[in-house]
Design a protein around this motif. Structure first.
Motif, mmCIF file in Angstrom:
data_model
loop_
_atom_site.group_PDB
_atom_site.id
_atom_site.type_symbol
_atom_site.label_atom_id
_atom_site.label_comp_id
_atom_site.label_asym_id
_atom_site.label_seq_id
_atom_site.Cartn_x
_atom_site.Cartn_y
_atom_site.Cartn_z
ATOM 1 N N GLN A 1 -6.936 -3.008 0.669
ATOM 2 C CA GLN A 1 -6.750 -3.687 -0.602
ATOM 3 C C GLN A 1 -5.366 -3.350 -1.146
ATOM 4 O O GLN A 1 -4.807 -2.286 -0.847
ATOM 5 C CB GLN A 1 -7.809 -3.226 -1.613
ATOM 6 N N VAL B 1 -8.207 6.968 3.126
ATOM 7 C CA VAL B 1 -7.890 5.873 2.211
ATOM 8 C C VAL B 1 -8.532 6.210 0.869
ATOM 9 O O VAL B 1 -9.753 6.404 0.787
ATOM 10 C CB VAL B 1 -8.413 4.524 2.742
ATOM 11 N N ASN B 2 -7.699 6.296 -0.145
ATOM 12 C CA ASN B 2 -8.166 6.638 -1.488
ATOM 13 C C ASN B 2 -9.014 7.907 -1.466
ATOM 14 O O ASN B 2 -10.113 7.956 -2.023
ATOM 15 C CB ASN B 2 -8.907 5.464 -2.115
ATOM 16 N N ASN B 3 -8.498 8.937 -0.777
ATOM 17 C CA ASN B 3 -9.112 10.265 -0.675
ATOM 18 C C ASN B 3 -10.424 10.286 0.097
ATOM 19 O O ASN B 3 -11.230 11.198 -0.084
ATOM 20 C CB ASN B 3 -9.311 10.884 -2.068
ATOM 21 N N ARG B 4 -10.656 9.310 0.962
ATOM 22 C CA ARG B 4 -11.860 9.274 1.793
ATOM 23 C C ARG B 4 -11.447 9.119 3.253
ATOM 24 O O ARG B 4 -10.779 8.146 3.602
ATOM 25 C CB ARG B 4 -12.744 8.093 1.368
ATOM 26 N N VAL C 1 0.861 -1.176 0.000
ATOM 27 C CA VAL C 1 0.000 0.000 0.000
ATOM 28 C C VAL C 1 0.904 1.235 0.000
ATOM 29 O O VAL C 1 2.089 1.148 0.322
ATOM 30 C CB VAL C 1 -0.951 0.032 1.223
ATOM 31 N N GLN C 2 0.356 2.360 -0.357
ATOM 32 C CA GLN C 2 1.077 3.628 -0.322
ATOM 33 C C GLN C 2 0.652 4.383 0.928
ATOM 34 O O GLN C 2 -0.543 4.591 1.153
ATOM 35 C CB GLN C 2 0.744 4.473 -1.555
ATOM 36 N N ASN D 1 -2.512 -1.890 -3.190
ATOM 37 C CA ASN D 1 -2.333 -0.592 -3.848
ATOM 38 C C ASN D 1 -3.227 0.524 -3.321
ATOM 39 O O ASN D 1 -3.339 1.566 -3.970
ATOM 40 C CB ASN D 1 -2.483 -0.711 -5.372
ATOM 41 N N ASP D 2 -3.879 0.337 -2.159
ATOM 42 C CA ASP D 2 -4.618 1.444 -1.555
ATOM 43 C C ASP D 2 -3.655 2.599 -1.306
ATOM 44 O O ASP D 2 -2.467 2.394 -1.024
ATOM 45 C CB ASP D 2 -5.263 1.036 -0.228
ATOM 46 N N ASN D 3 -4.163 3.819 -1.406
ATOM 47 C CA ASN D 3 -3.374 5.026 -1.176
ATOM 48 C C ASN D 3 -3.861 5.667 0.121
ATOM 49 O O ASN D 3 -5.001 6.139 0.184
ATOM 50 C CB ASN D 3 -3.522 5.982 -2.349
ATOM 51 N N LEU D 4 -3.012 5.668 1.146
ATOM 52 C CA LEU D 4 -3.377 6.210 2.446
ATOM 53 C C LEU D 4 -2.628 7.493 2.728
ATOM 54 O O LEU D 4 -1.447 7.618 2.403
ATOM 55 C CB LEU D 4 -3.047 5.206 3.555
#
Length: 65
Positions: A51, A35-38, A3-4, A53-56
């Motif tokens: 998940q 997480v993913n802009n949320r 994940v990022q 590749n999620d972006n945190l």
């Protein structure tokens, strides 16, 4: 899985946001995670599944002026 976190790749076995917060040794208070802009409220961290590749984005409160 990978994940990022704040634009850095992190390898983790965590399946929930709460587990990842523990792995990253985040403080109990003064932290927000998107997480993913949320934004995910802390009470939902235990049930929020991660998940590949999620972006945190981790935001830590700071005092001072």
């Amino acid at each position: 899985m990978k994940v990022q976190v704040n634009n850095k790749e992190v390898e983790t076995t965590a399946s929930t946001l709460a587990q990842l917060a523990t792995q990253l040794q985040l403080p109990e208070n003064g932290v927000a995670i998107a997480v993913n802009n949320r934004m995910i409220p802390r009470p939902q961290w235990d049930g929020f599944g991660l998940q590949e590749n999620d972006n945190l984005i981790v935001i830590k409160a700071a005092c001072g002026g």
